[in-house]
Write a protein that holds these residues in place. Structure first.
Motif, PDB file in Angstrom:
ATOM      1  N   CYS A  70       0.846  -1.201   0.000  1.00 55.21           N
ATOM      2  CA  CYS A  70       0.000   0.000   0.000  1.00 55.21           C
ATOM      3  C   CYS A  70       0.875   1.242   0.000  1.00 55.21           C
ATOM      4  O   CYS A  70       1.717   1.422   0.887  1.00 55.21           O
ATOM      5  CB  CYS A  70      -0.921  -0.007   1.206  1.00 55.21           C
ATOM      6  N   ASN A 115      -9.753  -3.464   1.461  1.00 51.60           N
ATOM      7  CA  ASN A 115     -10.927  -4.108   0.881  1.00 51.60           C
ATOM      8  C   ASN A 115     -10.572  -4.865  -0.389  1.00 51.60           C
ATOM      9  O   ASN A 115     -10.999  -6.010  -0.600  1.00 51.60           O
ATOM     10  CB  ASN A 115     -11.997  -3.048   0.593  1.00 51.60           C
ATOM     11  N   ASP A 116      -9.765  -4.247  -1.254  1.00 49.48           N
ATOM     12  CA  ASP A 116      -9.347  -4.896  -2.505  1.00 49.48           C
ATOM     13  C   ASP A 116      -8.469  -6.112  -2.223  1.00 49.48           C
ATOM     14  O   ASP A 116      -8.611  -7.155  -2.881  1.00 49.48           O
ATOM     15  CB  ASP A 116      -8.598  -3.903  -3.391  1.00 49.48           C
ATOM     16  N   TRP A 117      -7.570  -5.986  -1.274  1.00 55.28           N
ATOM     17  CA  TRP A 117      -6.649  -7.100  -0.975  1.00 55.28           C
ATOM     18  C   TRP A 117      -7.429  -8.320  -0.514  1.00 55.28           C
ATOM     19  O   TRP A 117      -7.144  -9.448  -0.936  1.00 55.28           O
ATOM     20  CB  TRP A 117      -5.645  -6.675   0.097  1.00 55.28           C
ATOM     21  N   GLN A 173     -10.580  -9.088  -1.185  1.00 53.74           N
ATOM     22  CA  GLN A 173     -11.359  -9.645  -2.290  1.00 53.74           C
ATOM     23  C   GLN A 173     -10.487 -10.433  -3.248  1.00 53.74           C
ATOM     24  O   GLN A 173     -10.891 -11.484  -3.765  1.00 53.74           O
ATOM     25  CB  GLN A 173     -12.068  -8.518  -3.047  1.00 53.74           C
ATOM     26  N   GLU A 174      -9.281  -9.957  -3.466  1.00 52.43           N
ATOM     27  CA  GLU A 174      -8.407 -10.577  -4.452  1.00 52.43           C
ATOM     28  C   GLU A 174      -7.649 -11.789  -3.914  1.00 52.43           C
ATOM     29  O   GLU A 174      -7.241 -12.663  -4.691  1.00 52.43           O
ATOM     30  CB  GLU A 174      -7.401  -9.538  -4.970  1.00 52.43           C
ATOM     31  N   ASN A 175      -7.455 -11.861  -2.610  1.00 51.99           N
ATOM     32  CA  ASN A 175      -6.561 -12.875  -2.054  1.00 51.99           C
ATOM     33  C   ASN A 175      -7.223 -13.929  -1.167  1.00 51.99           C
ATOM     34  O   ASN A 175      -6.571 -14.904  -0.795  1.00 51.99           O
ATOM     35  CB  ASN A 175      -5.454 -12.205  -1.236  1.00 51.99           C
ATOM     36  N   GLU A 192     -10.577 -16.514  -0.248  1.00 52.91           N
ATOM     37  CA  GLU A 192     -11.827 -17.192  -0.607  1.00 52.91           C
ATOM     38  C   GLU A 192     -12.774 -17.157   0.587  1.00 52.91           C
ATOM     39  O   GLU A 192     -12.386 -17.495   1.705  1.00 52.91           O
ATOM     40  CB  GLU A 192     -11.530 -18.638  -0.998  1.00 52.91           C
ATOM     41  N   HIS A 242      -5.546 -18.571   2.959  1.00 47.47           N
ATOM     42  CA  HIS A 242      -6.293 -17.649   2.095  1.00 47.47           C
ATOM     43  C   HIS A 242      -7.754 -18.066   1.964  1.00 47.47           C
ATOM     44  O   HIS A 242      -8.366 -17.922   0.901  1.00 47.47           O
ATOM     45  CB  HIS A 242      -5.619 -17.526   0.722  1.00 47.47           C
ATOM     46  N   GLN A 252     -18.745 -10.273  -0.885  1.00 44.75           N
ATOM     47  CA  GLN A 252     -18.897 -11.727  -0.784  1.00 44.75           C
ATOM     48  C   GLN A 252     -20.339 -12.124  -0.516  1.00 44.75           C
ATOM     49  O   GLN A 252     -20.751 -13.236  -0.819  1.00 44.75           O
ATOM     50  CB  GLN A 252     -17.993 -12.278   0.317  1.00 44.75           C
TER      51      GLN A 252
END
Length: 366
Positions: free
Chosen positions: A240, A253-255, A257-259, A261, A292, A346
């Motif tokens: 960041c 928030n992005d991290w 969602q991307e990393n 499950e 993750h 999610q």
């Protein structure tokens, strides 16, 4: 001759004063008026302290609070019927007083009368060791209890007992408080398998609450897991470059969602057990950073640790969203307070950041 008769009368009077009737027994107590006290090791108290029912009760409760097994009360002046009050006080302590119910097995009181005073020799048998009796913590209110629960769970403590006055609600309310405290524990919220709550007496405003916690590992292992979470969060935060708080929050928030499950089935388990399920890895930040994969609570805990890593002051809140047991984060940005719905995407929601006013009817805190 008269002198001899006076001595005999005095001896007879003393003998009558030192003898008495049979004692009285109850489920938890025995009093033996005027009985012998041989072999009892005691700490003789100064006279004048115990003068009434209430000071007698206070002296006995003081013994219990200190975990003392034996003591002697020397009484020079008493207002009332000492023998009757002993019976009543002991019965009250062992059947209605929280400390008595919590830790006392029996109380025996032997009363010996001498010319100018009475000695009451007390022996107490406990259900618990003195260290546990002395460790009971007085709680002044809900806020105090919340702080104690936070400290207990963050230190991986196995048990604690609190004397609560004024009431905190029933069993369900306390279990909710424990879960909310666990959600506030960040990287230390690992390894918890079960908590148990006992009330002494059950479901009253003034009571002792004993909370026990079982962990899937020894404290050293749990601290190692906590250290791993902090290292991984620090490594993620290195990516960041944002200066503004809102941009740093967007990075978190992005991290996530991307990393990570999202385990939807774990949310169903939480709802069904009212957050009482064992907190395996996916329910904590450890599962998020190690595998993750995370339940709703796991993602919120991971977001909380990432907020710390990026210097975002925040608070984790827990309650319900619709029919879900749910947690979220509140934080202040540029003077305004917001609610960060960590798992909004999610769960099929496009909005993930709410003003406090807009969120008040959606996120209902316990």
């Amino acid at each position: 001759m008269k002198k001899i008769m006076r001595r005999a009368a005095a001896a007879l009077t003393a003998l009558l004063l030192l003898t008495g009737c049979a004692g009285t027994e109850g489920k938890y107590y025995t009093t033996r008026p005027h009985s012998e006290r041989e072999g009892l090791e005691t700490d003789v108290r100064a006279g004048g302290d115990i003068t009434s029912y209430y000071t007698l009760k206070g002296a006995l409760l003081n013994m219990i609070n200190m975990g003392l097994n034996a003591d002697v009360f020397r009484i020079t002046s008493y207002n009332g019927d000492l023998e009757a009050d002993l019976l009543a006080v002991i019965q009250e302590i062992t059947t209605t007083e929280p400390m008595g119910i919590y830790g006392v097995s029996s109380i025996t009181a032997d009363r010996t009368r001498v010319l100018s005073y009475q000695d009451v020799s007390v022996q107490i048998l406990y259900k618990r060791p003195p260290s546990e009796m002395q460790a009971v913590v007085n709680i002044s209110g809900r806020y105090d209890l919340e702080n104690r629960l936070n400290a207990m769970l963050r230190s991986f403590s196995g048990a604690a007992a609190y004397y609560i006055t004024g009431g905190i609600g029933g069993r369900q309310e306390l279990e909710q408080m424990i879960y909310a405290a666990w959600m506030r524990s960040g990287s230390r919220a690992v390894g918890l398998t079960r908590t148990n709550v006992e009330f002494f007496p059950e479901e009253v405003d003034n009571c002792i609450v004993e909370i026990t916690a079982d962990y899937a590992g020894i404290p050293e292992e749990l601290r190692s897991m906590s250290s791993f979470i902090l290292r991984e969060a620090a490594a993620a935060a290195m990516g960041c470059r944002a200066e503004e708080k809102l941009d740093r929050l967007m990075f978190i928030n992005d991290w996530l969602q991307e990393n990570v499950e999202y385990d939807q089935s774990a949310q169903r388990v939480v709802n069904e057990t009212m957050a009482g399920q064992p907190k395996t890895d996916i329910y904590s930040a450890f599962g998020v950073f190690d595998r993750h994969v995370g339940a709703q609570s796991g993602l919120v805990l991971a977001a909380s640790v990432l907020c710390d890593a990026l210097s975002l002051e925040h608070t984790v809140r827990t309650g319900v969203l619709g029919e879900d047991v749910y947690s979220w984060i509140t934080l202040t940005i540029d003077g305004a307070t917001y609610v960060y719905d960590v798992t909004a995407v999610q769960n099929g929601r496009t909005a993930w950041l709410y003003s406090l006013d807009a969120a008040k009817d959606i996120f209902i805190e316990w």
